[in-house]
Design an enzyme around this catalytic site. Structure first.
Site, PDB file in Angstrom:
ATOM      1  N   TYR A 162      47.278  49.458  40.312  1.00 55.12           N
ATOM      2  CA  TYR A 162      47.223  48.116  39.865  1.00 55.12           C
ATOM      3  C   TYR A 162      47.948  47.226  40.472  1.00 55.12           C
ATOM      4  O   TYR A 162      49.089  47.513  40.637  1.00 55.12           O
ATOM      5  CB  TYR A 162      47.514  48.016  38.279  1.00 55.12           C
ATOM      6  CG  TYR A 162      47.518  46.674  37.728  1.00 55.12           C
ATOM      7  CD1 TYR A 162      46.160  46.015  36.872  1.00 55.12           C
ATOM      8  CD2 TYR A 162      48.623  45.901  37.525  1.00 55.12           C
ATOM      9  CE1 TYR A 162      46.452  44.924  36.443  1.00 55.12           C
ATOM     10  CE2 TYR A 162      48.709  44.602  37.192  1.00 55.12           C
ATOM     11  CZ  TYR A 162      47.220  44.175  36.379  1.00 55.12           C
ATOM     12  OH  TYR A 162      47.518  42.859  36.084  1.00 55.12           O
ATOM     13  N   GLU A 250      44.089  39.299  40.376  1.00 48.60           N
ATOM     14  CA  GLU A 250      44.437  40.787  39.516  1.00 48.60           C
ATOM     15  C   GLU A 250      43.503  41.740  40.095  1.00 48.60           C
ATOM     16  O   GLU A 250      42.212  41.374  40.021  1.00 48.60           O
ATOM     17  CB  GLU A 250      44.224  40.560  38.097  1.00 48.60           C
ATOM     18  CG  GLU A 250      44.246  42.017  37.376  1.00 48.60           C
ATOM     19  CD  GLU A 250      44.151  41.962  36.053  1.00 48.60           C
ATOM     20  OE1 GLU A 250      44.877  42.174  35.200  1.00 48.60           O
ATOM     21  OE2 GLU A 250      43.041  41.346  35.625  1.00 48.60           O
TER      22      GLU A 250
END
Length: 440
Positions: A162, A250
């Site tokens: 991530y 993101e």
């Protein structure tokens, strides 16, 4: 019931991100949301990344089944430059709602995301997607019509991480946030294993430094040549962040392939709407087709509007006051027909356009105006109200509660207008009178 009404308005109208608050609280950061959110389809975000040199899967966009078939064939054949043909192809319906993979089309097809090795199957599947409504847990009951599909190379992922860049008020600028645990809700990682969340503050004058990018890549678990490759992708993502005036980029997952590639498989980009004046090309991609037409029209006038299922229209300045107005109407036995926030820098024209939106709703049987003039000049509101009442020939009862800046002048304007406007002393009085006006 009152609380649920306010929650509904807040959830849809304010577009706050509770999950981001949870994550950033763990990092002692503060999440900064834009005024409203620009909606981009998946392929549009990928295109922006691609233009900034970020590694993404090869993909094409198609509006017809034949275009989808041609795209699949192009991916399936070896091309120049040493690029090999795609071993597998993924076909994705392009709508803004999540949960596409488990959605259902009214054509009978199940799933808005399909994998296949046969280009011919892509054409067949696209024929059952395009022009049909896809219903997921996040769409309206009748679903959303699919007008575009993305045909992309499907890559194997050997490891998922991530990575995000986002604005953080407490740091006076952007920060990088990463975790070696990707491909899952980052909020769960932050809650269960906070030691696996890594943060790097970015100096806005120097940008992402090589040592920062390499350190983040190492923290994400990339080793050897992949560490340098991941660091390069991190720097490119920051370049994109600056280039498009983003408030968040993101990537989940930022993945590693068995062939030794670092690829951004899925990304979400949020934009600073205050930069619209210099991001014309980006904002021109805004997909408003899935938005409520009334909400879209309201946004043109910088009004925050969310339709509810009641019959008392609310005309308020400030999101908190708007939610309180909805709640107190419900408390006195009424049902709010909408959440409408005028904001602070309101002009007479906005007041007029707001009344047009409210009176166009056939469910509305009364209008409650509740203004607390701090930044807002109550006289501007009063002039806008009288203009709207006369030109729109208002047919429903109107209750007005004004307080704050220039309120005496505002009340004089309303009184001398000769219009059938019911004045209220406070919010409780206003709500009671609005509910009573419907019961007459």
């Amino acid at each position: 019931m009152a609380a649920s009404m306010a929650s509904q308005a807040a959830a849809r109208g304010l577009r706050t991100s509770t999950s981001k608050h949870i994550l950033l609280d763990k990092l002692k950061c503060t999440w900064l949301s834009p005024r409203r959110w620009l909606n981009l389809q998946e392929y549009q975000s990928k295109k922006l990344m691609q233009e900034s040199g970020v590694a993404v899967q090869r993909f094409y966009v198609a509006d017809t089944a034949s275009e989808a078939l041609d795209a699949a064939k192009r991916l399936n054949r070896q091309t120049h430059g040493g690029i090999q043909d795609a071993k597998e192809i993924v076909l994705k319906a392009q709508i803004l709602a999540g949960g596409r993979g488990k959605g259902v089309f009214d054509s009978g097809l199940k799933g808005g995301v399909h994998l296949t090795k046969d280009p011919a199957v892509v054409g067949e599947l696209a024929n059952k997607m395009l022009g049909y409504n896809l219903t997921t847990k996040q769409t309206p009951k009748d679903g959303v019509k699919v007008k575009t599909v993305m045909v992309a190379e499907a890559l194997d992922i050997s490891r998922e991480t991530y990575f995000a860049i986002l604005m953080d008020r407490s740091c006076n600028g952007p920060v990088m946030v990463g975790s070696p645990q990707g491909g899952m809700d980052i909020e769960e990682v932050a809650a269960s294993t906070p030691e696996l969340i890594f943060k790097e503050v970015i100096d806005i004058f120097q940008g992402v430094q090589d040592d920062q990018a390499l350190r983040m890549a190492a923290n994400l678990g990339f080793k050897g040549p992949l560490q340098r490759q991941a660091a390069d992708q991190i720097k490119r993502l920051y370049d994109l962040f600056l280039k498009v005036d983003a408030t968040q980029v993101e990537v989940n997952p930022l993945g590693e392939t068995p062939e030794g590639q670092v690829v951004c498989f899925d990304a979400k980009i949020n934009f600073d709407d205050n930069a619209e004046f210099r991001q014309k090309a980006v904002f021109a991609m805004d997909d408003m087709t899935e938005s409520d037409p009334t909400e879209t029209e309201a946004a043109k006038w910088d009004l925050k509007y969310i339709g509810l299922d009641g019959n008392i229209a609310c005309f308020v300045n400030g999101a908190g006051l708007a939610m309180a107005t909805c709640d107190i109407i419900d408390l006195h036995g009424g049902k709010p027909a909408n959440f409408l926030d005028l904001g602070g820098g309101v002009k007479e024209r906005q007041v007029y356009e707001a009344f047009k939106l409210l009176t166009a709703d056939p469910k509305v049987e009364a209008i409650l105006v509740n203004i607390f003039g701090g930044i807002v000049n109550c006289a501007i509101i009063a002039n806008g109200i009288t203009k709207a009442c006369r030109e729109l020939e208002l047919k429903v009862p109107l209750v007005v509660r004004l307080e704050g800046t220039n309120v005496h002048e505002a009340k004089r304007i309303l009184t001398e207008s000769g219009l059938p406007i019911t004045a209220a002393e406070n919010l409780d009085d206003a709500a009671k009178k609005a509910v009573a006006a419907i019961k007459k």
